[in-house]
Design an enzyme around this catalytic site. Sequence first.
Site, mmCIF file in Angstrom:
data_model
loop_
_atom_site.group_PDB
_atom_site.id
_atom_site.type_symbol
_atom_site.label_atom_id
_atom_site.label_comp_id
_atom_site.label_asym_id
_atom_site.label_seq_id
_atom_site.Cartn_x
_atom_site.Cartn_y
_atom_site.Cartn_z
ATOM 1 N N GLU A 256 -4.774 -6.033 6.229
ATOM 2 C CA GLU A 256 -4.352 -7.054 7.183
ATOM 3 C C GLU A 256 -2.903 -7.442 6.921
ATOM 4 O OE1 GLU A 256 -5.061 -11.833 7.940
ATOM 5 O OE2 GLU A 256 -6.583 -10.687 6.841
ATOM 6 N N ASP B 128 -7.678 -11.083 4.196
ATOM 7 C CA ASP B 128 -7.520 -12.306 3.402
ATOM 8 C C ASP B 128 -8.861 -13.006 3.207
ATOM 9 O OD1 ASP B 128 -4.864 -11.762 3.363
ATOM 10 O OD2 ASP B 128 -4.309 -13.222 4.900
#
Length: 695
Positions: free
Chosen positions: A474, A547
């Site tokens: 990400e 995350d």
Amino acid sequence: MTAEYSAHHLQVLEGLEAVRKRPGMYIGSTDSRGLMHCLWEIIDNSVDEALGGHGSRIDIVLHTDGSVEVRDRARGIPVDIEPRTGLSGVEVVFTKLHAGGKFGGGSYAASGGLHGVGASVVNALSERLDVDVDRNGKTWSMSFHRGEPGVFANGAPTSTFTPFETNSELRVTGRAAKGVTGTRIRYWADRQIFTKDAAFNLEELAQRARQTAFLVPGLEIVVRDERRADGSTAAGPVETTYRYDGGISEFAEFLAPDAAVTDTWRLTGSGTFTETVPVLQPTGAMVPTQVERECHVDIALRWGTGYDTVSRSFVNIIATPKGGTHQQGFEQGLMKVLRAQVEQNARRLKVGTDKLEKDDILAGMTAVLTVRLPEPQFEGQTKEVLGTPAVRQIVNNVLTSELMARFASPKRDDKSQTALLLDKVVAEMKARISARTHKETQRRKNALESSSLPAKLVDCRSSDVAHSELFIVEGDSALGTAKLARNSEFQALLPIRGKILNVQKASVSDMLSNAECASIIQVIGAGSGRSFDLDAARYGKVILMSDADVDGAHIRTLLLTLFFRYMRPLVEAGRVFAAVPPLHRVIVMNPGTKPNETIYTYSEPELHTLLTKVTKSGRRWHEPVQRYKGLGEMDADQLATTTMDRGGRLLRRVRLEDAETAGRIFELLMGNEVAPRREFIVESSHRLSRESIDA
């Protein structure tokens, strides 16, 4: 342990002891799955009665004390004395393995029960079981404690239990109205056997009740949940009634995931066969006897515009998720009829010499297949596979005859629908051939040869697929750290920007035109949808690294939606993982010259446990404790140690144990229907603490 081994080491388990010693042999497992299997055994006994025309309503009640009750208005368990054992019929059914009325004695023409172990197994695995039977104008009652008959002091399972010392007693506890018969069974599962978290699943129960109501037209099944979930504000019990007079035609319409190409066709018929089975004689001897059986076949069938196949098969209302001879006969008949029809219409359909394959025919098909026959042969007590050989040909013959008649019908509707069906299956065949041709001309190239792979892919050097890993990362900031943290020999990186397209809502063309989705499919290199080829995948593991916050969880869910819908074999093979980055970094200070210790924790409870332990040891830690908001906050060494290095990282394998349940959850969370999702969020809000939301 000793080297000696003689006859006195052997154990003979009597009666229900074997069930309690090895419960998994009878119910599969001792978790929630096994708990539900016990409930099915009791419910199916009532359904078998309804299948024989006895009783039209079954009530299932989940009580607040953890017990479950099943009530019917069928014939009631026999209360007279069984001559060979000298026990009442009730006691025989609940205490003797391989005892019951479904061994060909004439009580049931077709039933789901076969082995005579269902009720007795549930009794053996229950802390308490109460049974009440209405017969002959009276109510007869009996109680059991872990399979042993006796008397409880009161209604609680933990109350004082007094076993019968000499003769057991089936007590008369009341009067039944004239002509009223039936059975009520209530039991408390034994927590010495089942795991602590084993619980009755209301959704699974409702699904099974609905399915059974479809299969037995006119049967009313009432599911009542009197439990209250922790934190729930809902008042009173939840009660749902299931009844479908249309039978499996309604079932097929309910299951169908797409718009219709054909109506739901109902194909019925029967056939006979002979088999040699042991028959119990009045003398008690089992004599091999050749008997003639009749097998009834009932099929509901339709095709839709999509390419997903939804197929359910049943034998005497028992689901056979792994198929068997009836499923084989069904598929053989379909192949035979549709291949013949395509050959007859080859000029109009422009098919040349190409042949239909099974996948071409099954694409977009919704089918419910049921067969009813006495004493079917199943593989094992869980009855997931039918083994009776003669059923294959009977189903094949019925399907072939009925489907050929449909294609030969002069009715305008039948002609137009059969023409549309042939167009659909031929289009599927041509798409398959086209995809195969394209794949053969565009063979997968390795990273050194390929110039078409996305520029942002940071590939690995190894060509060994089994040991290679693709990290889908990400954000570009995390990519920079991950480049330094990875082992470039076997770890490849593909960054994505934020949240990808929600493919549950989007069409296939929208998905393929989305840059992020197209990049992922292109990098993995195995195609998508029906043409996905697991053997062509370029990496042994695909690891989603997002995350450790709410946005990261959302991104992971979107990625999993893509894999579930378009690359499902990769998930089924256990090759999709989620990385588990730490939430906190704690530097524990050691006394003297001893170097400080760095410890990572992965949840708030784990952090509190660690800090308590450090405090008790008389040490301190650097304040403040570092809370990672994203992967980009870590340096390369920290990311490698905690998340990427095989020696110390933690990965969560994404498992697909129940595709149907997973499909419903993905549709609920990511689909077009907003109202059910809003309802789910409102009902589940009590599970989420405000502290866990990053704001």
